[in-house]
Enzyme design. Structure first.
Site, PDB file in Angstrom:
ATOM      1  CB  THR A 103      -1.083   0.262   1.023  1.00 33.51           C
ATOM      2  OG1 THR A 103      -1.579  -1.173   0.846  1.00 33.51           O
ATOM      3  CG2 THR A 103      -1.445   0.930   1.379  1.00 33.51           C
ATOM      4  CG  ASN A 154      -6.132  -7.777  -5.678  1.00 32.89           C
ATOM      5  OD1 ASN A 154      -6.533  -6.337  -6.220  1.00 32.89           O
ATOM      6  ND2 ASN A 154      -7.564  -7.995  -4.282  1.00 32.89           N
ATOM      7  CD  GLN A 213      -1.878 -11.584  -4.810  1.00 30.66           C
ATOM      8  OE1 GLN A 213      -1.528 -12.504  -5.089  1.00 30.66           O
ATOM      9  NE2 GLN A 213      -2.629 -10.992  -3.475  1.00 30.66           N
ATOM     10  CB  SER A 248       3.658  -6.653  -0.265  1.00 30.13           C
ATOM     11  OG  SER A 248       3.001  -6.857   0.974  1.00 30.13           O
ATOM     12  CB  CYS A 305      -7.884  -4.463   1.077  1.00 25.98           C
ATOM     13  SG  CYS A 305      -5.738  -5.021   1.819  1.00 25.98           S
TER      14      CYS A 305
END
Length: 392
Positions: free
Chosen positions: A70, A149, A178, A198, A325
């Protein structure tokens, strides 16, 4: 237990856990300190960056450490918008991006930027013709995720890069959260200027990520402070997590082609099994060139997705609805609606995501439990239909 929610987060490698614990215990110095402990921490920080850059075929100074995907997306999009607004105020993205991208663009629209949200087809894939039509001399940024995602659709990143070669003033950002370690993404060859990652998506620790930023691209920093990360991301670096991320990336990218082949084998087994259950409907394209190897998405029309998730949970099997999320929401999936699915299907979407550590026996176990769950829940659909008929 059968954990099939790897698109939400992944269990860290044992080696990563050990590395993080060791660095926390022995190398706790601030990497900005000039004494021995600080210099040891700085050495670990730099060597981790060397590992990441080497694996990706980029320069160490092109890797910017962040706290998560993010933050990486925010840094890329807002950094470009604020730094290059003298070139133009138009930006392009798609209707099916992660909230950490879509919400940023909504914020920028309130600040006077103009954003084009490209539609996708029933496969969940954007049209190159639509992108070409939307581009102009005012376009400063194109931001497109490589793998969705939620449904796992793969966007034509290489082709978009080729198209943007004719627009040298337009910067290309890819949300690769992803896709990294699952699919190729050579940023130099594909003309990708920025991409976000991430660690917890590739069996690393939570709370750490990075942004690849090609040399020559300038971003306006979002945080003011001590000037860490070339002045782009101030704040004391979390050395244990950065070491863990580098180790996780190395382990995940070892034998990547073989791992991808195994994931696709598992995917084929799952797709076939789900297709054989008449109450269920697969989402999007099942062509392997158009979908990620680790995600299978389907719906149970007429049944709320969370009911299925909790029914499987009772069997110690864990899948999810929508993205992590937004999985707690009962609203219909915006991604599925954008793909042309009905509202009934869009509230019943289910995502199975897995890794190369899973086996065909795991896939069969899941399919058996899914068939039993559908058999148990299907009568509820008939009862609901009957009640609706009586009200009419």
């Amino acid at each position: 237990m059968l954990y099939l929610d790897h698109a939400a987060t992944t269990p860290p490698y044992d080696e990563v856990i050990d590395a993080v614990a060791e660095v926390m215990k022995l190398h706790y110095g601030n990497p900005s300190s000039i004494h021995k402990l600080g210099m040891q921490a700085e050495k670990l920080l730099n060597s981790s960056k060397d590992v990441i850059a080497g694996l990706l075929g980029v320069l160490p100074q092109e890797i910017i450490y962040t706290s998560c995907g993010t933050e990486s997306n925010n840094m890329a999009i807002k950094g470009v918008a604020y730094n290059y607004r003298n070139r133009g105020n138009h930006m392009i993205t798609t209707q099916i991006e992660h909230p950490s991208v879509l919400e940023v663009f909504k914020q920028l629209e309130k600040e006077g930027f103009r954003v084009t949200y490209l539609p996708v087809d029933e496969r969940g894939i954007v049209s190159l013709d639509a992108l070409q039509e939307a581009l102009s001399e005012e376009t400063i940024l194109v931001s497109v995720m490589q793998v969705n995602n939620e449904v796992g659709s793969v966007q034509p990143i290489e082709e978009i890069g080729k198209l943007l070669a004719a627009y040298p003033k337009t910067i290309f950002h890819v949300d690769a959260v992803q896709s990294l370690t699952k699919l190729p993404l050579p940023p130099k060859a594909w003309r990708v200027d920025l991409f976000s990652a991430s660690a917890h998506k590739f069996r690393g620790p939570k709370g750490v990520g990075f942004l690849y930023k090609q040399e020559g691209i300038h971003l306006l920093p979002l945080l003011g402070g001590g000037g860490q990360e070339y002045g782009l991301r101030s704040g004391t670096e979390n050395v244990p997590l950065l070491v863990g991320m580098a180790k996780a990336l190395r382990l995940s990218m070892e034998h990547m082609a073989e791992k991808s082949a195994k994931r696709y084998e598992l995917r084929r087994r799952l797709v076939q099994g789900i297709a054989d259950i008449p109450e269920l409907a697969l989402t999007g394209s099942q062509a392997e060139a158009e979908t990620a190897p680790h995600i299978v998405h389907f719906s149970f029309p007429g049944m709320k997705a969370e009911v299925v998730v909790h029914a499987l949970e009772k069997r110690d099997i864990y899948i999810s609805t929508k993205s992590a999320c937004g999985s707690g929401e009962s609203d219909p999936s915006k991604v599925m609606l954008a793909m042309g699915c009905s509202r009934e299907r869009a509230v019943s979407g289910l995502r199975v995501s897995f890794s190369d550590t899973h086996s065909l026996a795991d896939a069969d176990q899941f399919l058996s439990a899914l068939r039993q769950t559908v058999q148990e829940l299907a009568p509820m659909l008939h009862q609901t239909s009957a009640r609706k008929g009586q009200r009419k």
